[in-house]
Structures are given as C-alpha cells and as structure tokens.
Design an enzyme around this catalytic site. Structure first.
Site, mmCIF file in Angstrom:
data_model
loop_
_atom_site.group_PDB
_atom_site.id
_atom_site.type_symbol
_atom_site.label_atom_id
_atom_site.label_comp_id
_atom_site.label_asym_id
_atom_site.label_seq_id
_atom_site.Cartn_x
_atom_site.Cartn_y
_atom_site.Cartn_z
ATOM 1 N N TYR A 195 -0.763 7.369 3.478
ATOM 2 C CA TYR A 195 -0.176 6.539 4.534
ATOM 3 C C TYR A 195 1.346 6.559 4.409
ATOM 4 C CZ TYR A 195 -5.038 5.370 5.166
ATOM 5 O OH TYR A 195 -6.392 5.464 5.369
ATOM 6 N N HIS A 218 -2.735 7.018 -0.765
ATOM 7 C CA HIS A 218 -3.744 7.599 0.126
ATOM 8 C C HIS A 218 -3.209 8.214 1.418
ATOM 9 C CE1 HIS A 218 -6.998 4.932 -1.950
ATOM 10 N NE2 HIS A 218 -6.523 5.908 -2.712
ATOM 11 N N HIS A 239 0.856 -1.195 0.000
ATOM 12 C CA HIS A 239 0.000 0.000 0.000
ATOM 13 C C HIS A 239 0.889 1.241 0.000
ATOM 14 C CE1 HIS A 239 -3.254 2.658 0.508
ATOM 15 N NE2 HIS A 239 -3.909 2.089 1.501
#
Length: 368
Positions: free
Chosen positions: A184, A182, A179
């Site tokens: 993070y 977004h 990931h």
C-alpha cells in the site's frame, strides 16, 4: 498451568498492561458500508476481546482519496468518529486495548471508489500495479495507472495521517497503527521495485524511508509516541512490492523508528504468502527484533506452537493472529485449554454479510 504457556503470560507494553501475548491482527472485512463502521462490528470486535487483550482494527482509511475498495471503514470525518465510538466502547467495556490501523491504498485502488471517479489514484510512481491474481493464477482485478505524487503534495498526505490519528483518539481508541506494509502507499515509497523517484523521496534507502518516517513523526507529534505503532513487511512482495535488499530496508527502518520512541513495531514474517498459509524461509526478523527498542510484534501464519516458541525464545514480545482469531473468537481460551480450533472460511472473508463468516463462528461454550 497458565504460566507455562508463553502466549498467555502477561506483558507490559508501554503504559498498557496486557494479560496475554495474543494480538488480534488487522483484518480487512468489508462490512463498513459506504465507509461507515456498522453496529454489527460491535459484536465482531467485542467477541474477540478479553480482559487485557490487545486488538488492532482492520485497515481504516485516512481520507476520501485513500479509498480504492468497497466498504472498508474510514476515520476522516465526524460521522466516522461517531460510528467508531460504540465499537471502541464495547471493547473497553470488556477490558481490551484497542488501536486503529491507519490505511492509504495508493496505487492498489479501484478508481470507481475514488471521490472523483476516473481520477487516477496517487502513488510514489506512475507505474501500474500488476493484476491481482487468485491462487490459480487467474486475474481477479486489474489496477489503473496511478499518478505520481509531486514532491510538494507529499506533506498533504502526511497531514492526512496526522488528522486521522487525532480522529482515532477522539473516537476513543487507545492508539494507532500506521499501515506501512503489503504494497500500500507507504510501502510504495519504501520498496525499490515500485519507487522510481529521483527526488528526496526516491533512490537511496534513506530517501525511500523518508515518507514513512515523516508520517511517524507527524502522528507522534499529534498523539504521543506511547500511542503509536507501525506495521512493516520488508520481505513481502504483495502487489509487486518487492525490494532488492529487504534486510537492509527493514534494519534501517527499525533503527530510524527508535529516534521517535514509538510503542511498537509490527513485522510480517518473510515466510508469509498472500494466498497460501505460509512457506518456509531461510531469512529471519531476528536482526530487526534485536535492533528495535520498543515492543516487537510478529505476524505471518503463526499457530499455537510456533507462537509459544516465538515468545519463549525471545523472537518477539507479542504474536498477532489473523485467520485463527477470525475463526476462533475465543482463541485465548482455546490455546489455554489446548482445545480444537474452528477452520476459517476463506470464501466469506470479504463478503458484505453482517453475520455469516463474521460473527457466527462458534465459541467453545455459549457466551452471555
């Protein structure tokens, strides 16, 4: 006819033979109590599995210090591995291909969920994330001041991703998605609105991408490039994660990823917004699609028609669906039959109920 619907045509993704192009996007659900995946997730994921379908888990925490929200699943311990195994087995029993999304929240964190309460979350920076607002502009949550990672600490975080990837394989997953989107932790290094470092991890695009690429290299070396994907959102500004030149950032990343020959790149459309469905946007992922050598997945408010267009026009190889797949566990069948779609219930997205808003969305017909 089935072969006239681009989304339900087969596709070979590396060593994986997919029966269709509809992907279950990673969707945070907060039903893994105390970070342990629960038995109700067996039904949730298996409901959305079809033979030859591709699913990506919700964001799954790579270490105790990666936490920062309640009831998100982990993958850092044997207890997590053992809890994930029956969920993975259920997806495999129906012929699905299942990847685990590896997640570190960084500064987007609630300190009360850190292993040492009161210790600041880590980030590329010591700048506080702006408050999280609802669609009406009201403050839902204020984030703490993070602690800037020292240069010599970064390799330890990279190693956490490596171990998490190994654990995911031990749990039976077919691969992992890193990931990097977004707002993070990885995105906190990528974006110049956040990253204000002056060492080799800050400043130029090359330096800001260094951490992400070190994570990719470490995970590839651990489990193999043909089992690794990454999710990126160069155009997004979630959690204050904007960038002054997102096109250049996205292009540099995908070209750099080619060196590692990873399986796929999963890109979020620039039109996507956090609380609204989507907004139209003049910029495009097309240059990144053209530059990347592997499978290219797009996400961001897609419906059936523009998903079909994306495949037919070679804008993408696969399309990831979030809200539609959440509310329609038999999404492939509904697309094939041009059947009506259930409407998602936003108020149940992040509740902890093991059934309501989770496994109670109706199918077109009863399932066995």
């Amino acid at each position: 006819m089935k072969d006239q619907i681009p989304l339900v045509t087969p596709y070979k993704m590396g060593n994986f033979q997919l029966a269709h192009r509809i992907v279950l996007a990673p969707l945070t659900r907060f039903r893994s109590y105390n970070s342990i995946p629960q038995s109700h997730s067996i039904l949730y994921y298996s409901q959305r599995t079809t033979e030859g379908g591709f699913l990506i888990t919700e964001g799954t925490l790579i270490s105790p210090s990666a936490q920062g929200c309640k009831n998100a699943p982990g993958i850092w311990s044997k207890e997590h591995i053992d809890a994930w195994k029956p969920i993975v087995d259920a997806v495999h029993a129906k012929g699905g291909i299942f990847f685990c999304q590896l997640w570190h929240l960084g500064r987007v964190s609630d300190q009360s969920f850190e292993p040492n309460v009161g210790v600041p979350p880590v980030s590329s920076t010591d700048k506080q994330c702006s408050p999280f607002l609802d669609s009406n502009g009201q403050v839902l949550f204020e984030f703490p001041h993070p602690r800037r990672l020292n240069t010599n600490e970064i390799s330890g975080i990279v190693n956490d991703y490596r171990i998490a990837a190994r654990n995911a394989m031990e749990a039976g997953f077919d691969g992992v998605e890193i990931h990097g989107a977004h707002g993070y932790l990885i995105d906190q290094f990528l974006k110049d609105e956040i990253n204000d470092r002056t060492d080799e991890y800050g400043g130029s695009i090359e330096n800001r991408c260094r951490f992400a690429l070190e994570v990719v290299e470490s995970v590839v070396n651990e489990i193999g490039a043909n089992r690794v994907g990454i999710r990126l959102s160069p155009f997004a500004n979630y959690m204050g994660s904007g960038d002054s030149n997102p096109e250049a950032l996205g292009l540099y990343m995908v070209k750099s990823l080619n060196k590692y020959e990873i399986l796929y790149c999963h890109m979020v459309e620039p039109r996507m917004k956090l609380m609204e469905e989507r907004s139209e946007c003049a910029v495009s992922l097309a240059p990144m699609r053209q530059a990347f050598n592997g499978t290219f997945i797009v996400a961001g408010g897609y419906e059936k028609e523009d998903g079909n267009d994306a495949i037919a026009q070679n804008h993408a190889d696969l399309v990831a669906y979030g809200r539609l797949f959440l509310a329609n566990p038999d999404l492939r069948k509904r697309f094939e039959l041009d059947a009506p779609l259930n409407k998602h219930k936003r108020e149940t997205f992040y509740t902890q109920d093991p059934i309501v808003g989770y496994t109670d969305y109706p199918f077109l017909e009863p399932t066995v």
